[in-house]
Design a protein around this motif. Structure first.
Motif, PDB file in Angstrom:
ATOM      1  N   ALA A  66      72.297   9.305  -1.025  1.00 53.44           N
ATOM      2  CA  ALA A  66      71.652  10.591  -0.773  1.00 53.44           C
ATOM      3  C   ALA A  66      70.179  10.372  -0.462  1.00 53.44           C
ATOM      4  N   ILE A  67      69.621  11.236   0.356  1.00 54.08           N
ATOM      5  CA  ILE A  67      68.223  11.075   0.763  1.00 54.08           C
ATOM      6  C   ILE A  67      67.288  11.113  -0.437  1.00 54.08           C
ATOM      7  N   ALA A  68      67.618  11.921  -1.455  1.00 50.71           N
ATOM      8  CA  ALA A  68      66.753  12.040  -2.635  1.00 50.71           C
ATOM      9  C   ALA A  68      66.742  10.762  -3.472  1.00 50.71           C
ATOM     10  N   ASP A  69      67.781   9.924  -3.323  1.00 52.86           N
ATOM     11  CA  ASP A  69      67.894   8.717  -4.143  1.00 52.86           C
ATOM     12  C   ASP A  69      67.338   7.480  -3.448  1.00 52.86           C
ATOM     13  N   LEU A  70      66.706   7.668  -2.307  1.00 53.35           N
ATOM     14  CA  LEU A  70      66.192   6.513  -1.565  1.00 53.35           C
ATOM     15  C   LEU A  70      65.232   5.694  -2.414  1.00 53.35           C
ATOM     16  N   ASN A  71      65.378   4.378  -2.323  1.00 59.03           N
ATOM     17  CA  ASN A  71      64.402   3.494  -2.952  1.00 59.03           C
ATOM     18  C   ASN A  71      64.004   2.401  -1.966  1.00 59.03           C
ATOM     19  N   ARG A  72      63.106   1.568  -2.398  1.00 63.22           N
ATOM     20  CA  ARG A  72      62.564   0.532  -1.512  1.00 63.22           C
ATOM     21  C   ARG A  72      63.657  -0.417  -1.007  1.00 63.22           C
ATOM     22  N   ARG A  73      64.601  -0.736  -1.859  1.00 62.35           N
ATOM     23  CA  ARG A  73      65.670  -1.652  -1.451  1.00 62.35           C
ATOM     24  C   ARG A  73      66.530  -1.030  -0.352  1.00 62.35           C
ATOM     25  N   HIS A  74      66.810   0.269  -0.470  1.00 64.18           N
ATOM     26  CA  HIS A  74      67.568   0.940   0.578  1.00 64.18           C
ATOM     27  C   HIS A  74      66.848   0.854   1.924  1.00 64.18           C
ATOM     28  N   MET A  75      65.548   1.137   1.911  1.00 64.46           N
ATOM     29  CA  MET A  75      64.790   1.148   3.165  1.00 64.46           C
ATOM     30  C   MET A  75      64.750  -0.239   3.802  1.00 64.46           C
ATOM     31  N   GLN A  76      64.622  -1.264   2.973  1.00 64.47           N
ATOM     32  CA  GLN A  76      64.628  -2.624   3.521  1.00 64.47           C
ATOM     33  C   GLN A  76      65.962  -2.928   4.199  1.00 64.47           C
ATOM     34  N   ASN A 129      58.408  14.265   0.380  1.00 66.19           N
ATOM     35  CA  ASN A 129      57.648  13.868  -0.798  1.00 66.19           C
ATOM     36  C   ASN A 129      56.726  14.999  -1.263  1.00 66.19           C
ATOM     37  N   ASP A 130      56.073  15.652  -0.298  1.00 66.08           N
ATOM     38  CA  ASP A 130      55.192  16.775  -0.640  1.00 66.08           C
ATOM     39  C   ASP A 130      55.979  17.929  -1.268  1.00 66.08           C
ATOM     40  N   ALA A 131      57.237  18.078  -0.872  1.00 67.41           N
ATOM     41  CA  ALA A 131      58.075  19.139  -1.423  1.00 67.41           C
ATOM     42  C   ALA A 131      58.744  18.736  -2.734  1.00 67.41           C
ATOM     43  N   GLY A 132      58.472  17.504  -3.187  1.00 67.91           N
ATOM     44  CA  GLY A 132      59.043  17.040  -4.442  1.00 67.91           C
ATOM     45  C   GLY A 132      60.509  16.701  -4.367  1.00 67.91           C
ATOM     46  N   LEU A 133      60.997  16.303  -3.187  1.00 69.33           N
ATOM     47  CA  LEU A 133      62.422  16.036  -3.002  1.00 69.33           C
ATOM     48  C   LEU A 133      62.770  14.551  -3.024  1.00 69.33           C
ATOM     49  N   ALA A 193      56.763   8.427  -0.580  1.00 73.37           N
ATOM     50  CA  ALA A 193      57.138   8.090   0.799  1.00 73.37           C
ATOM     51  C   ALA A 193      56.413   6.847   1.288  1.00 73.37           C
ATOM     52  N   ASP A 194      55.122   6.697   0.925  1.00 71.19           N
ATOM     53  CA  ASP A 194      54.357   5.544   1.410  1.00 71.19           C
ATOM     54  C   ASP A 194      54.742   4.258   0.694  1.00 71.19           C
ATOM     55  N   GLU A 195      55.513   4.376  -0.382  1.00 73.13           N
ATOM     56  CA  GLU A 195      56.070   3.187  -1.018  1.00 73.13           C
ATOM     57  C   GLU A 195      57.409   2.827  -0.375  1.00 73.13           C
ATOM     58  N   LEU A 196      58.134   3.838   0.082  1.00 82.01           N
ATOM     59  CA  LEU A 196      59.402   3.580   0.761  1.00 82.01           C
ATOM     60  C   LEU A 196      59.168   2.886   2.104  1.00 82.01           C
ATOM     61  N   ILE A 197      58.166   3.344   2.831  1.00 84.00           N
ATOM     62  CA  ILE A 197      57.831   2.739   4.134  1.00 84.00           C
ATOM     63  C   ILE A 197      56.349   2.377   4.122  1.00 84.00           C
TER      64      ILE A 197
END
Length: 449
Positions: free
Chosen positions: A140-150, A181-185, A190-194
């Motif tokens: 889910a988009i809300a569960d994104l983490n750094r490992r997913h983005m990589q 991120n601004d909406a708290g979702l 966000a800047d840590e994800l990308i």
């Protein structure tokens, strides 16, 4: 040039029909695949079609290329069904894309007041690239983490996308994630994800104009082609258009002045700047012929078979067909036609500012990137400079040498000059007498030397 592999007479009839416009490359690839897999009209099944469309060029392709091939194959199969050559329906080939989530659609809506429709579509494609991958990973988009983005970055790389394409996709997704991120979702910032370090490094290529012999051969092929897209590419070569500008040329794109000169009106493009490009007689005639083909009430100079603005990918496909058999180092892209146009003008002696205006650049540094000075121009400038230097030194050697200096006579002349111009004023005469004394001492010292 390698001759095309023969195809069934029914396929040739389809390509000659209106429904077969711009489909020749895909239909020939389909029949090549059918021949290699020993499939004919009687044994062709939907599974065969799906297998071909998975790798229509023999290797994995982008979704847009696959969808374009699917549309043309479906048109061909519908035609074959009407002729009684196949019996199955093609409904499964109609693409029905899953809609984006509500948050993504809301984000895209917020872009429309400030961005061009084409830019908004690029954002849509970038978000779809992310959501399609997330769906496959069941994340889910809300569960994104750094490992997913990589993992997603690696997925984009493995698809063979160019660095510039990946940068555009990643930057668009980062803007979207910042909004979430601004909406708290999001659980992570966000800047840590990308991160900035995730953006691929863009290579800086020199302009790659075609060799004069290759350029001449390609222009001959394009001039003799029946395909309007290939003839449109010739117009692009002769005017320096970008491929997006070629696609956006309006039906009413020709202009003339009181002196009978003809121009091509280029619409707002990449830099939001209209311009008029002068046309020579053959190019003007080419534009007139392109206007005469197709529907007279159309909006675009070159429209698709569905009456829409032609996608850039169709011009790219037409170019690949035109260059078959030509030896072109580093591969062929449509932008090399623009490079060739610009460098040929500079080789002919046109100024940098003139080329800058024709290309529609706002900054001369952009023109310098696209129109590197060619070897011919460098050679001419070198020989001109050497001739100028040779002339200068020849004149210096042939000029008569000055007369030999006599210090005593020279200093005597200076003393007489000072005495003559001393005047009658007491102060001036006193200063002149002091100067004359010093000059006489200098003359004595020089004489002793």
């Amino acid at each position: 040039m390698k001759p095309a592999r023969p195809i069934p007479e029914a396929a040739e009839d389809f390509l000659r029909s209106e429904a077969g416009n711009h489909a020749e490359r895909v239909i020939r690839m389909l029949h090549r695949w059918m021949t290699d897999h020993q499939v004919d009209f009687d044994t062709l099944k939907p599974g065969h079609v799906d297998e071909f469309l998975a790798r229509p060029t023999g290797r994995p392709v982008m979704a847009r290329t696959r969808n374009d091939a699917r549309y043309k194959v479906r048109r061909y199969l519908d035609w074959l069904r009407l002729k009684g050559l196949i019996a199955f329906d093609t409904a499964w080939l109609r693409v029905r894309r899953k809609p984006l989530p509500e948050a993504a659609e809301h984000f895209l809506t917020t872009l429309t007041p400030t961005l061009e429709p084409s830019t908004c579509e690029q954002y849509r494609g970038s978000l779809r690239a992310l959501y399609d991958w997330l769906e496959g990973q069941e994340v889910a988009i809300a569960d994104l983490n750094r490992r997913h983005m990589q993992g997603w970055f690696q997925h984009l790389h493995d698809k063979g996308q160019a660095p510039a394409t990946r940068v555009n996709i990643i930057v668009a997704v980062r803007v979207y994630l910042r909004g979430l991120n601004d909406a708290g979702l999001l659980k992570e910032p966000a800047d840590e994800l990308i991160r900035n370090s995730d953006l691929p490094k863009l290579p800086l290529y020199l302009p790659r104009p075609l060799e004069p012999e290759t350029d001449e051969l390609l222009r001959e092929r394009l001039a003799q082609a029946r395909d309007p897209y290939q003839r449109g590419l010739l117009l692009m070569r002769n005017t320096g258009l970008r491929i997006g500008e070629l696609s956006a040329l309006e039906y009413d794109c020709l202009r003339s002045d009181a002196k009978g000169n003809h121009f091509l009106k280029v619409p707002l493009g990449k830099l939001k700047k209209e311009r008029l490009v002068p046309l020579d007689a053959p190019t003007y005639q080419l534009a007139v012929e392109l206007r005469q083909g197709g529907r007279p009430d159309r909006t675009w100079l070159l429209e698709s078979v569905r009456g829409l603005k032609t996608r850039e990918s169709l011009f790219t496909e037409a170019l690949k067909t035109a260059v078959q058999g030509l030896e072109i180092p580093n591969g062929m892209t449509s932008h090399r036609l623009r490079h060739t146009y610009a460098t040929s003008l500079m080789s002919g002696g046109m100024s940098l500012m003139g080329v800058m205006k024709l290309l529609g650049h706002r900054d001369y540094r952009m023109t310098l990137r696209y129109t590197e000075i060619t070897l011919e121009t460098v050679g001419e400038e070198y020989h001109a400079a050497m001739t100028k230097l040779e002339t200068r030194y020849r004149l210096a050697l042939t000029t008569a040498a000055p007369a030999k200096l006599n210090p005593d006579q020279a200093l005597g002349a200076i003393i007489r000059w000072v005495q003559k111009r001393a005047g009658e004023a007491p102060e001036a005469r006193r200063r002149a007498e002091q100067l004359v004394k010093r000059l006489k001492r200098i003359r004595e010292d020089v004489g002793d030397l």
